[in-house]
Design a protein around this motif. Structure first.
Motif, mmCIF file in Angstrom:
data_model
loop_
_atom_site.group_PDB
_atom_site.id
_atom_site.type_symbol
_atom_site.label_atom_id
_atom_site.label_comp_id
_atom_site.label_asym_id
_atom_site.label_seq_id
_atom_site.Cartn_x
_atom_site.Cartn_y
_atom_site.Cartn_z
ATOM 1 N N ASP A 1 1.349 8.451 9.206
ATOM 2 C CA ASP A 1 2.035 9.677 8.784
ATOM 3 C C ASP A 1 2.820 9.478 7.491
ATOM 4 O OD1 ASP A 1 4.315 8.263 9.536
ATOM 5 O OD2 ASP A 1 4.580 9.358 11.406
ATOM 6 N N GLY A 2 2.837 8.231 6.979
ATOM 7 C CA GLY A 2 3.467 7.947 5.700
ATOM 8 C C GLY A 2 4.978 7.922 5.720
ATOM 9 N N ARG A 3 5.595 8.029 6.890
ATOM 10 C CA ARG A 3 7.050 8.189 6.939
ATOM 11 C C ARG A 3 7.814 6.878 6.814
ATOM 12 N NH1 ARG A 3 8.441 11.825 12.038
ATOM 13 N NH2 ARG A 3 6.963 10.382 13.014
ATOM 14 N N SER A 4 7.223 5.755 7.167
ATOM 15 C CA SER A 4 7.966 4.505 7.118
ATOM 16 C C SER A 4 7.018 3.326 7.037
ATOM 17 C CB SER A 4 8.852 4.366 8.372
ATOM 18 O OG SER A 4 8.048 4.295 9.539
ATOM 19 N N VAL A 5 7.582 2.193 6.667
ATOM 20 C CA VAL A 5 6.847 0.932 6.655
ATOM 21 C C VAL A 5 7.224 0.169 7.920
ATOM 22 C CG1 VAL A 5 6.534 -1.253 5.460
ATOM 23 C CG2 VAL A 5 6.775 0.848 4.146
ATOM 24 N N GLU A 6 6.241 -0.335 8.623
ATOM 25 C CA GLU A 6 6.512 -1.012 9.880
ATOM 26 C C GLU A 6 5.728 -2.316 9.973
ATOM 27 O OE1 GLU A 6 6.055 1.395 13.313
ATOM 28 O OE2 GLU A 6 7.477 2.913 12.631
ATOM 29 N N ARG A 7 6.215 -3.194 10.847
ATOM 30 C CA ARG A 7 5.528 -4.449 11.154
ATOM 31 C C ARG A 7 5.243 -4.479 12.648
ATOM 32 N NH1 ARG A 7 8.129 -10.261 9.683
ATOM 33 N NH2 ARG A 7 9.641 -9.640 11.265
ATOM 34 N N ARG A 8 4.010 -4.746 13.007
ATOM 35 C CA ARG A 8 3.598 -4.718 14.406
ATOM 36 C C ARG A 8 2.772 -5.957 14.741
ATOM 37 N NH1 ARG A 8 1.902 1.729 14.814
ATOM 38 N NH2 ARG A 8 4.004 2.503 14.339
ATOM 39 N N VAL A 9 2.893 -6.417 15.975
ATOM 40 C CA VAL A 9 2.065 -7.514 16.467
ATOM 41 C C VAL A 9 0.936 -6.915 17.291
ATOM 42 C CG1 VAL A 9 1.972 -9.540 17.958
ATOM 43 C CG2 VAL A 9 3.954 -9.183 16.469
ATOM 44 N N PRO B 1 2.215 -1.458 -0.230
ATOM 45 C CA PRO B 1 2.471 -0.016 -0.213
ATOM 46 C C PRO B 1 2.137 0.638 -1.550
ATOM 47 C CG PRO B 1 4.366 -1.255 0.600
ATOM 48 C CD PRO B 1 3.439 -2.236 -0.034
ATOM 49 N N PRO B 2 1.728 1.902 -1.540
ATOM 50 C CA PRO B 2 1.507 2.628 -2.790
ATOM 51 C C PRO B 2 2.765 2.598 -3.657
ATOM 52 C CG PRO B 2 0.702 3.897 -0.915
ATOM 53 C CD PRO B 2 1.460 2.739 -0.349
ATOM 54 N N GLY B 3 2.588 2.362 -4.957
ATOM 55 C CA GLY B 3 3.717 2.340 -5.868
ATOM 56 C C GLY B 3 4.393 1.000 -6.019
ATOM 57 N N SER B 4 3.978 0.011 -5.193
ATOM 58 C CA SER B 4 4.553 -1.328 -5.320
ATOM 59 C C SER B 4 3.752 -2.145 -6.330
ATOM 60 C CB SER B 4 4.554 -2.045 -3.962
ATOM 61 O OG SER B 4 5.412 -1.404 -3.052
ATOM 62 N N CYS B 5 4.382 -3.161 -6.874
ATOM 63 C CA CYS B 5 3.746 -4.016 -7.873
ATOM 64 C C CYS B 5 3.375 -5.354 -7.242
ATOM 65 C CB CYS B 5 4.687 -4.239 -9.054
ATOM 66 S SG CYS B 5 4.064 -5.410 -10.272
ATOM 67 N N GLY B 6 2.081 -5.641 -7.169
ATOM 68 C CA GLY B 6 1.623 -6.887 -6.583
ATOM 69 C C GLY B 6 2.084 -8.102 -7.369
ATOM 70 N N ILE B 7 2.203 -7.977 -8.675
ATOM 71 C CA ILE B 7 2.685 -9.089 -9.496
ATOM 72 C C ILE B 7 4.144 -9.389 -9.173
ATOM 73 C CG2 ILE B 7 3.094 -9.898 -11.847
ATOM 74 C CD1 ILE B 7 0.169 -9.718 -11.135
ATOM 75 N N ALA B 8 4.966 -8.347 -9.095
ATOM 76 C CA ALA B 8 6.387 -8.538 -8.799
ATOM 77 C C ALA B 8 6.591 -9.104 -7.400
ATOM 78 C CB ALA B 8 7.139 -7.217 -8.949
ATOM 79 N N GLU B 9 5.830 -8.591 -6.425
ATOM 80 C CA GLU B 9 5.956 -9.097 -5.060
ATOM 81 C C GLU B 9 5.560 -10.575 -4.998
ATOM 82 O OE1 GLU B 9 7.178 -7.725 -2.403
ATOM 83 O OE2 GLU B 9 7.431 -5.666 -3.067
ATOM 84 N N THR B 10 4.490 -10.936 -5.690
ATOM 85 C CA THR B 10 4.039 -12.328 -5.686
ATOM 86 C C THR B 10 5.052 -13.224 -6.386
ATOM 87 O OG1 THR B 10 1.736 -11.577 -5.703
ATOM 88 C CG2 THR B 10 2.140 -13.871 -6.311
ATOM 89 N N ALA B 11 5.654 -12.731 -7.452
ATOM 90 C CA ALA B 11 6.666 -13.520 -8.157
ATOM 91 C C ALA B 11 7.852 -13.821 -7.254
ATOM 92 C CB ALA B 11 7.127 -12.771 -9.404
ATOM 93 N N SER C 1 -3.262 2.000 -0.772
ATOM 94 C CA SER C 1 -2.919 0.596 -0.991
ATOM 95 C C SER C 1 -3.973 -0.063 -1.880
ATOM 96 C CB SER C 1 -2.846 -0.147 0.349
ATOM 97 O OG SER C 1 -2.583 -1.508 0.157
ATOM 98 N N ASP C 2 -3.524 -0.815 -2.870
ATOM 99 C CA ASP C 2 -4.443 -1.508 -3.772
ATOM 100 C C ASP C 2 -4.968 -2.806 -3.175
ATOM 101 O OD1 ASP C 2 -4.200 0.407 -5.758
ATOM 102 O OD2 ASP C 2 -2.521 -0.614 -6.730
ATOM 103 N N ALA C 3 -4.170 -3.450 -2.326
ATOM 104 C CA ALA C 3 -4.544 -4.789 -1.870
ATOM 105 C C ALA C 3 -3.935 -5.092 -0.511
ATOM 106 C CB ALA C 3 -4.083 -5.831 -2.896
#
Length: 426
Positions: free
Chosen positions: A241-249, A316-326, A272-274
């Motif tokens: 539904d796009g409302r939040s980011v979650e982590r699930r097992v 997530p859409p709008g996030s930068c994979g380079i920045a996250e990896t850095a 999502s790009d990746a």
């Protein structure tokens, strides 16, 4: 939250899943455990190892090494052995081992007793990081079980990324620092107190306990033909539904596609790009490619990735994979053992170059330096920490190649100002 995907069935009262009997968010006590799983099987050592070999159980700690081969190697050693259950889960993006220990601790403790029987051990340890949320549940479970054939000592280790490496655990249990050591000898030859030592991930031991109860034929009826069974994965991303980011097992049958896992977990790959596959020692893959991949070691190797800690993260859409990896590269550099050149010099240099790239603060010397470090660091450390960090960075440079070019031209994407997504502990 836990999710079961393509749930296997047995003819018993249990579904055969590791997460059987979970109806609430509380830990399963011993009485409920016996109700669901029954008593500890009475298989003798040789028969137990044969059953595990026939089942084709692969380790769930990352490398996917055959569990029966590990058991046999330790059992062949001289003198009484030691069993170490590794539940440290130093991977910040993973939650599966902690959830398993907190929710179904008795299944892991069953696996420890069975493994001790298989290798002829008279001592066992359960290693977790200091401050783990699973510790109170484990203490309660151990108190419920009382005296057993092999006593289990709960051993909290320092909360350091490399502390969960097997030689670091051995060093700590032997009274030293929780730092990786050059090998040989390997722990199965001479480990804790110089004895043959089995070090096994807690999920591997829980799987062993299910196979001992239901048999190899049952286990091979679940999931992929060549890599059978179920596995626990930690899935992170936006809700459908796009409302939040979650982590699930989720517990999934091997061979389930990554796209199916996200969908069944109520998370979306749309926009999502990746996908980061395997955790911080893993690889970024284009989302469209990752969605089609079945969750097996063979399929992921063919795509240049690895299962690792069983982590699946959709950027997530709008996030930068380079920045996250850095950010992650900086974390890995800061959390190395700092006892050999690749970690002491190479990882900070790689992290510095990635942060410069993320900010668009690039110069003509940065790219050659980064390329050189990515070439010379792998295979030269006391452990695999530098190799894993290089794998992550190299995959980012490939998967986000178009972004790399823009960042190198001094035009970083808007995503560098986005709220950081990947968890990086202080």
């Amino acid at each position: 939250m836990t999710v079961a995907i393509e749930e296997p069935r047995t003819t018993s009262g249990s579904s055969g899943r590791l997460l059987s009997g979970l109806t609430t968010d509380s830990s399963v006590g011993l009485a409920r455990h016996h109700e669901v799983w029954g008593p500890l099987p009475g298989l003798r050592a040789t028969a137990l190892i044969d059953e595990i070999e026939s089942a084709g159980l692969l380790g769930r700690g990352g490398a996917g090494f055959p569990v029966a081969r590990k058991l046999s190697a330790v059992a062949a050693g001289k003198g009484p052995a030691v069993v170490v259950a590794n539940g440290c889960e130093g991977e910040p993006a993973s939650a599966k081992d902690t959830m398993l220990l907190a929710r179904v601790p008795h299944l892991v403790l069953d696996g420890i007793q069975l493994a001790a029987r298989a290798v002829g051990a008279d001592r066992a340890y359960l290693a977790v990081h200091s401050g783990s949320s699973a510790i109170p549940y484990l203490r309660a479970a151990l108190a419920e079980r009382g005296r057993e054939a092999v006593g289990v000592t709960l051993g909290p280790l320092p909360r350091r990324y490399v502390a969960s490496e097997e030689s670091a655990i051995v060093s700590w249990l032997n009274g030293g620092d929780a730092l990786p050591a050059y090998t040989p000898p390997r722990p199965f030859e001479r480990g804790v107190n110089r004895r043959p030592t089995l070090i096994s991930n807690v999920e591997s031991l829980a799987q062993l306990a299910t196979i001992a109860r239901y048999g190899a034929e049952w286990y091979r009826g679940i999931g992929d033909r060549w890599e059978p069974g179920t596995m626990l994965v930690t899935v992170s991303g936006h809700r459908v539904d796009g409302r939040s980011v979650e982590r699930r097992v989720a517990e999934v049958a091997t061979g389930t596609t990554i796209g199916r896992i996200f969908t069944a977990a109520g998370l979306s790959l749309r926009g999502s790009d990746a996908v980061l596959v395997g955790g911080y020692f893993g690889s970024w893959l284009p989302a469209a490619q990752a969605a089609r991949l079945p969750l097996t070691h063979a399929a992921l190797r063919g795509a240049g990735a690895a299962l690792g800690a069983g982590v699946l993260v959709a950027l997530p859409p709008g996030s930068c994979g380079i920045a996250e990896t850095a950010r992650v590269a900086s974390y890995l550099a800061a959390n190395s053992a700092r006892q050999c050149g690749p970690c002491l010099n190479g990882l900070p240099a790689i992290a510095g170059a990635m942060n410069a790239l993320a900010a668009g603060a690039w110069d003509d010397r940065t790219w050659p330096a980064l390329s050189r470090w990515l070439d010379v660091v792998p295979g030269r450390g006391a452990c695999r920490h530098p190799d894993g960090a290089v794998r992550l960075v190299a995959s980012a440079l490939s998967t986000f190649a178009a972004d790399v070019e823009r960042h190198r031209d001094g035009q970083p994407c808007d995503g560098i100002t986005a709220v950081p997504f990947l968890p990086v502990p202080r």
